[in-house]
Design an enzyme around this catalytic site. Structure first.
Site, mmCIF file in Angstrom:
data_model
loop_
_atom_site.group_PDB
_atom_site.id
_atom_site.type_symbol
_atom_site.label_atom_id
_atom_site.label_comp_id
_atom_site.label_asym_id
_atom_site.label_seq_id
_atom_site.Cartn_x
_atom_site.Cartn_y
_atom_site.Cartn_z
ATOM 1 C CB CYS A 87 -27.570 12.380 20.478
ATOM 2 S SG CYS A 87 -28.601 11.773 19.129
ATOM 3 C CB THR B 73 -28.460 5.663 20.529
ATOM 4 O OG1 THR B 73 -28.213 6.519 19.421
ATOM 5 C CG2 THR B 73 -27.215 5.569 21.391
ATOM 6 C CB THR C 159 -32.968 4.759 22.639
ATOM 7 O OG1 THR C 159 -32.024 5.497 21.847
ATOM 8 C CG2 THR C 159 -33.388 3.530 21.875
ATOM 9 C CG ASP D 133 -44.174 7.995 13.770
ATOM 10 O OD1 ASP D 133 -42.958 8.248 13.819
ATOM 11 O OD2 ASP D 133 -44.934 8.143 14.757
ATOM 12 N NE ARG E 25 -37.540 14.456 20.154
ATOM 13 C CZ ARG E 25 -37.121 13.489 19.345
ATOM 14 N NH1 ARG E 25 -37.465 12.242 19.574
ATOM 15 N NH2 ARG E 25 -36.356 13.776 18.312
#
Length: 440
Positions: A266, A126, A91, A41, A337
């Site tokens: 998501c 995604t 994403t 990361d 987030r």
């Protein structure tokens, strides 16, 4: 490439995870039980926490991080030691709701610069159909100087991990996998079978797998939007939405959804990836974007209901003392987030109300860095005019009516406004005590 699975299984070749967030880190830990794993990361602070045996995501817990054999690193050259790369970076969407592929592009650049002949790269992020082959492959080829299909191969396996969910984990969910050709597909399927106890599903091709992922969350988004619209209608009719859903839910094929705020990285994001790609073909989404509009407006709707109740309770709206319980995007999860609780905060400020926000589960630093939010301790919530329960953390569900009483000003009960967004508390009990209770 034919025997890559065998070499990984025998710990002769390594698996690399690129992106160690709520998705990537549990995958790394799961694979480390069967293979040699490098966890990469770019966030050095996050990597340092993992190396200290601390799990900031709370997805697997500190004990599992302490015991895992994953080699956590922010040194990208370590990726050169791996042959099977899994990209699990976020994403997001931009402020105008268009896909932000920069994290994926950056990951492709990093992997490409450290790619060796005979490798397989699998994307879990995604994306809209076509990104893996049309966006990712050219970057990998440019940065590596290698040729896709000849020197390395790619695949796609959509992540299905549900943050904070201790039941539906990587090991217990059927894993959809896709490869650019039969050889890649078989290698990818076999490698994932090492950890996916529920089995793998071999998708027809990469675009099918990409599309499958993006519609899974779009479907949930639309169903929740329908519930939110029903809530708006029933509230106008003076009907208890929760009671209606409980009654309808006795039918065997009634889908179990409920109204609420739709955030996270998501459900509140993925539909925009699909509609963006649809626009490029000349088709303007009707159902998907309608659902998004309803869900994106729910924060404003909640605040409008609160303000109306403050007025009815004869509480001055300007500078009213309001507390919000919960800021994370979902219950029992530290992730803030794309939380839609921020919509409530910002709308309250339009009425010159600066709310106190309490969230014992949320990532304190993330909330401060992303939103400029500082949390208030639950014990410090006193002399309030209104309480909004925005997130159903277990800690909040343990609160008794007496606990909630103690948060309010010493005033007549009818002046106490209690907004229980998801209907987690006993409506009748609060109304019996004279509260102005409202929920979606």
């Amino acid at each position: 490439m034919n025997d890559l699975y065998e070499r990984i299984k025998n710990k002769e070749d390594k698996v690399a995870l690129i992106g160690l967030g709520y998705v990537g880190m549990p995958i790394a830990v799961a694979f480390a039980k069967k293979a040699n794993v490098i966890g990469f990361d770019v966030n050095e602070e996050k990597v340092a926490l993992y190396n200290e045996g601390i799990d900031p995501t709370k997805e697997v817990g500190d004990k599992a991080i302490k015991e895992t054999t994953v080699e956590f690193t922010s040194d990208e050259t370590k990726l050169q030691e791996a042959k099977f790369h899994i990209v699990a970076v976020p994403t997001p969407v931009t402020t105008d709701h268009t896909p932000d592929l920069n994290p994926v592009k950056s990951a492709c650049k990093t992997v490409g610069q450290n790619l060796s002949n005979g490798s397989i790269i699998v994307f879990e992020s995604t994306v809209y159909p076509g990104v893996t082959e049309e966006v990712c492959i050219p970057i990998l080829e440019k940065e590596s100087g290698l040729k896709c299909g000849k020197d390395f191969k790619v695949g796609y396996s959509p992540e299905r991990i549900n943050p904070g969910d201790k039941v539906h984990r990587l090991e217990t969910i059927i894993k959809v996998v896709a490869g650019m050709d039969d050889e890649a597909l078989e290698n990818i399927a076999q490698v994932y079978e090492l950890v996916a106890d529920a089995g793998v599903y071999r998708a027809e091709n990469i675009k099918v797998a990409e599309a499958a992922k993006v519609i899974e969350n779009s479907q949930r988004d639309i169903n929740i939007a329908f519930m939110n619209e029903l809530s708006i209608i029933f509230n106008r009719l003076g009907i208890n939405t929760k009671a209606v859903l409980e009654a309808a839910g006795t039918k065997w094929n009634f889908l179990n959804f409920s109204p609420g705020l739709v955030g996270g990285h998501c459900i509140g994001v993925d539909p925009y990836y699909l509609t963006y790609k649809a626009e490029q073909t000349g088709y303007h989404s009707q159902i998907i974007l309608s659902g998004r509009r309803i869900n994106d407006d729910m924060g404003k709707y909640v605040v409008n209901g609160l303000v109306k109740n403050l007025i009815k309770a004869e509480v001055p709206v300007k500078n009213a003392k309001v507390a919000i319980l919960g800021f994370a995007f979902k219950e029992n999860c530290p992730d803030t987030r794309n939380t839609r609780v921020i919509d409530i905060v910002e709308e309250l400020k339009e009425f010159e109300i600066d709310p106190l926000i309490c969230d014992p589960e949320a990532d304190v630093q993330e909330a401060k860095d992303e939103y400029g939010i500082t949390f208030t301790d639950l014990r410090e919530l006193k002399n309030l005019d209104a309480v909004i329960v925005a997130v159903g953390h277990n800690q909040f569900l343990k609160l008794t009516q007496e606990d909630i009483d103690s948060m309010f000003k010493e005033a007549a009960n009818e002046n106490k406004v209690f907004v229980d967004i998801k209907g987690l508390f006993d409506k009748k009990a609060f109304e019996t005590q004279g509260y102005r209770y409202c929920s979606l």
